[in-house]
Design a protein around this motif. Structure first.
Motif, short mmCIF file in Angstrom:
data_model
loop_
_atom_site.label_atom_id
_atom_site.label_comp_id
_atom_site.label_asym_id
_atom_site.label_seq_id
_atom_site.Cartn_x
_atom_site.Cartn_y
_atom_site.Cartn_z
N TRP A 197 79.32 -20.37 -1.67
CA TRP A 197 79.67 -18.23 -1.84
C TRP A 197 81.08 -18.34 -1.90
N CYS A 198 82.34 -17.42 -2.62
CA CYS A 198 83.17 -17.21 -3.14
C CYS A 198 83.65 -15.87 -3.29
N GLN A 199 84.31 -15.31 -3.15
CA GLN A 199 84.86 -14.22 -3.09
C GLN A 199 86.94 -14.03 -2.98
N CYS A 200 87.42 -13.60 -4.44
CA CYS A 200 88.61 -13.86 -4.59
C CYS A 200 88.83 -12.12 -5.11
N LYS A 201 90.78 -11.87 -4.76
CA LYS A 201 91.23 -10.47 -4.69
C LYS A 201 92.51 -10.92 -4.60
N THR A 202 92.97 -10.41 -6.42
CA THR A 202 94.76 -10.03 -5.57
C THR A 202 95.00 -8.80 -5.66
N VAL A 203 95.83 -8.75 -4.72
CA VAL A 203 96.79 -8.41 -3.23
C VAL A 203 98.07 -7.55 -4.14
N ASN A 204 98.80 -8.59 -4.49
CA ASN A 204 100.41 -8.10 -4.53
C ASN A 204 100.05 -8.44 -6.51
N ARG A 205 100.22 -7.31 -6.96
CA ARG A 205 100.23 -6.86 -8.66
C ARG A 205 101.04 -7.23 -9.15
N GLU A 206 102.24 -7.78 -8.88
CA GLU A 206 103.21 -8.87 -9.67
C GLU A 206 102.82 -10.07 -9.80
N ILE A 207 102.48 -10.03 -9.30
CA ILE A 207 101.48 -11.83 -10.31
C ILE A 207 99.94 -11.88 -11.23
N ARG A 208 100.29 -12.99 -11.54
CA ARG A 208 98.58 -12.56 -12.52
C ARG A 208 97.40 -13.39 -12.01
N GLY A 209 97.11 -14.75 -10.89
CA GLY A 209 96.04 -14.99 -10.28
C GLY A 209 95.73 -13.66 -9.21
#
Ligand code: 89Y
Length: 346
Positions: A197-209
Motif C-alpha cells: 500500500w502506498c501514499q505519495c505527496k509533492t511537497v516541493n511545488r517547483e518539481i513535476r513529480g
C-alpha cells in the motif's frame, strides 16, 4: 591477462563516478565513450584517459571491439541503447537504474535481452553500500533472531536538483529515483513482498513529480515492512546518500544510523554494541555521496565476475524487474488508494 573492453554510453553527472569506480578495477579497459554532446564526452575522456570518443552510438558499435557496455544515459533512452547494443551483437549489457521510465518498457527490455541470449545487468548500487553489506551479514548471523518487523528510511533535504536538474522534470520522481534503491534494499534484506500500500505527496511545488512516498509492505514471511523516502525532509539527521533502518527480531534489534554516521548497532538482552563502518576516500568521488560512489566499485566487481564466468550477478535484469514491479505497483496503489496484491500486478 588481457583486459575486458568496455564502452560507456553517457557523460552526465553519474558517469564520472561510475567510470571512477571502473578505474579501480584492473581487469577492465574503457575503450570508448559516447555522449550526444561530444564536448562533454571529450572532457570526461581526458580525465580518465579514454582513447575514443563518439557522438554517434551506432558509429561506436560499428567501429569498436567491445566486450561489454555500461549505459549511463537519461532513463528515457535506456531501452533504445540496450536495443542497439543487443542488435550490435553485444552479449553483456549493464544499464543504469531505474531500468526504464515505465513498467511495460522495463519488461520489454528484459525480454529483448533474454530472446537475444544477452545478459542484462542493472546498476542498482545502494545494496552494495558497505554499511548495508554489514547489516545483511549481521541479520544472516542470526544474532537478533527471526525479524518480525522493519523500517527502511531515506529522509533528506539535500539539494539534489542542483547536481541533477532533470530530476525536477520527471513525472514520476521519488519512487523511480530513490524508490529503486530503497525497495531494492528491502528485497535484498528481507526477500519478496506479497502485498503493498502506498501514499505519495509533492511537497516541493517547483518539481513535476512527487517527492515523498510511504510504502507499507507485507513480506512473503508475513513480516510488515515500512519503507519511506523523501527529499522534502528537514530532519536532524539527514540520510543523504544512504538509508537508515531498524529491524526488530525475536532476540534483539539492529539499527543503521542515525543519518550518515554509518553506525550499525545491535541490541540484545546483553545491551547495545555499535560499530562504525569506515568508507575509503577516492579522489574521483564526491564526499557528499561517498558511501554511494564507493559502492559502485563493489557492484562493478560483482557484475564483472559474472561476465568473466566467476560467479552470479546479484543485479540481473530479471532480479531487478522485481524491484521495478514494486515501484510501479506503488504508483498504482497511490493512484487508486488501494492495497495491491503483487501476484496480480504484472
Ligand atoms: O539519482 C540518485 C541516485 O541514484 O542516488 C542518489 C541520486 O543521485 C539522487 O537521488
Amino acid at each position: 591477462m588481457e583486459k575486458l573492453k568496455l564502452a560507456v554510453l553517457g557523460a552526465g553527472f553519474w558517469s564520472q563516478f561510475q567510470i571512477g569506480a571502473w578505474s579501480e578495477i584492473p581487469d577492465v579497459e574503457i575503450v570508448a565513450l559516447y555522449n550526444r554532446t561530444r564536448s562533454k564526452a571529450e572532457a570526461l575522456a581526458r580525465k580518465f584517459q579514454i582513447g575514443h570518443v563518439y557522438d554517434d552510438a551506432a558509429a561506436m558499435f560499428n567501429s569498436e571491439k567491445i566486450d561489454f557496455v555500461d549505459i549511463i544515459t537519461d532513463v528515457d533512452t535506456h531501452y533504445k541503447f540496450v536495443e542497439m547494443a543487443v542488435d550490435a551483437g553485444i552479449k553483456e549489457i549493464i544499464c543504469q537504474k531505474p531500468m526504464a521510465s515505465d513498467w511495460e518498457t522495463a519488461k520489454k527490455m528484459v525480454e529483448k535481452c533474454r530472446d537475444a541470449g544477452a545478459s542484462l545487468y542493472i546498476h542498482e548500487n545502494f545494496r552494495w553500500q558497505a554499511p548495508l553489506r554489514r547489516v545483511k551479514e549481521i541479520l544472516d548471523s542470526g544474532i537478533i533472531g527471526n525479524p518480525f518487523k522493519a523500517r527502511v528510511s531515506f529522509l533528506s533535504g539535500f539539494p539534489v536538483f542542483d547536481n541533477q536538474p532533470f530530476l525536477r522534470e520527471l513525472p514520476h520522481f521519488i519512487l523511480t529515483d530513490m524508490g529503486s534503491h530503497v525497495l531494492d534494499i528491502c528485497r535484498f534484506l528481507f526477500g519478496e513482498a506479497t502485498k503493498l500500500w502506498c501514499q505519495c505527496k509533492t511537497v516541493n511545488r517547483e518539481i513535476r513529480g512527487e517527492d515523498v512516498a510511504v510504502v507499507m509492505m507485507e513480506m512473503a514471511n508475513g513480516m510488515p515492512l515500512y519503507a519511506e523516502m523523501s527529499y522534502a525532509s528537514i530532519v536532524e539527521h539527514d540520510m543523504f546518500s544512504t538509508v537508515n533502518l531498524l529491524v526488530e527480531g525475536e532476540k534483539g534489534s539492529l539499527a543503521l544510523g542515525p543519518g550518515r554516521s554509518f553506525a550499525v548497532s545491535v541490541t540484545t538482552a546483553e545491551g547495545t554494541r555499535t560499530e562504525k563502518i569506515e568508507i575509503p576516500y577516492y579522489d574521483w568521488a564526491d564526499p557528499d555521496y561517498i558511501v554511494n560512489h564507493e559502492s559502485g566499485i563493489h557492484i562493478n566487481r560483482n557484475i564483472l565476475d559474472a561476465i568473466m564466468g566467476k560467479g552470479r550477478a546479484e543485479n540481473s535484469g530479471e532480479d531487478n524487474l522485481e524491484t521495478v514491479r514494486l515501484i510501479w505497483a506503488s504508483y498504482e496503489s497511490a493512484r487508486r488508494g488501494k492495497l495491491i496484491d503483487l501476484k496480480e500486478f504484472d
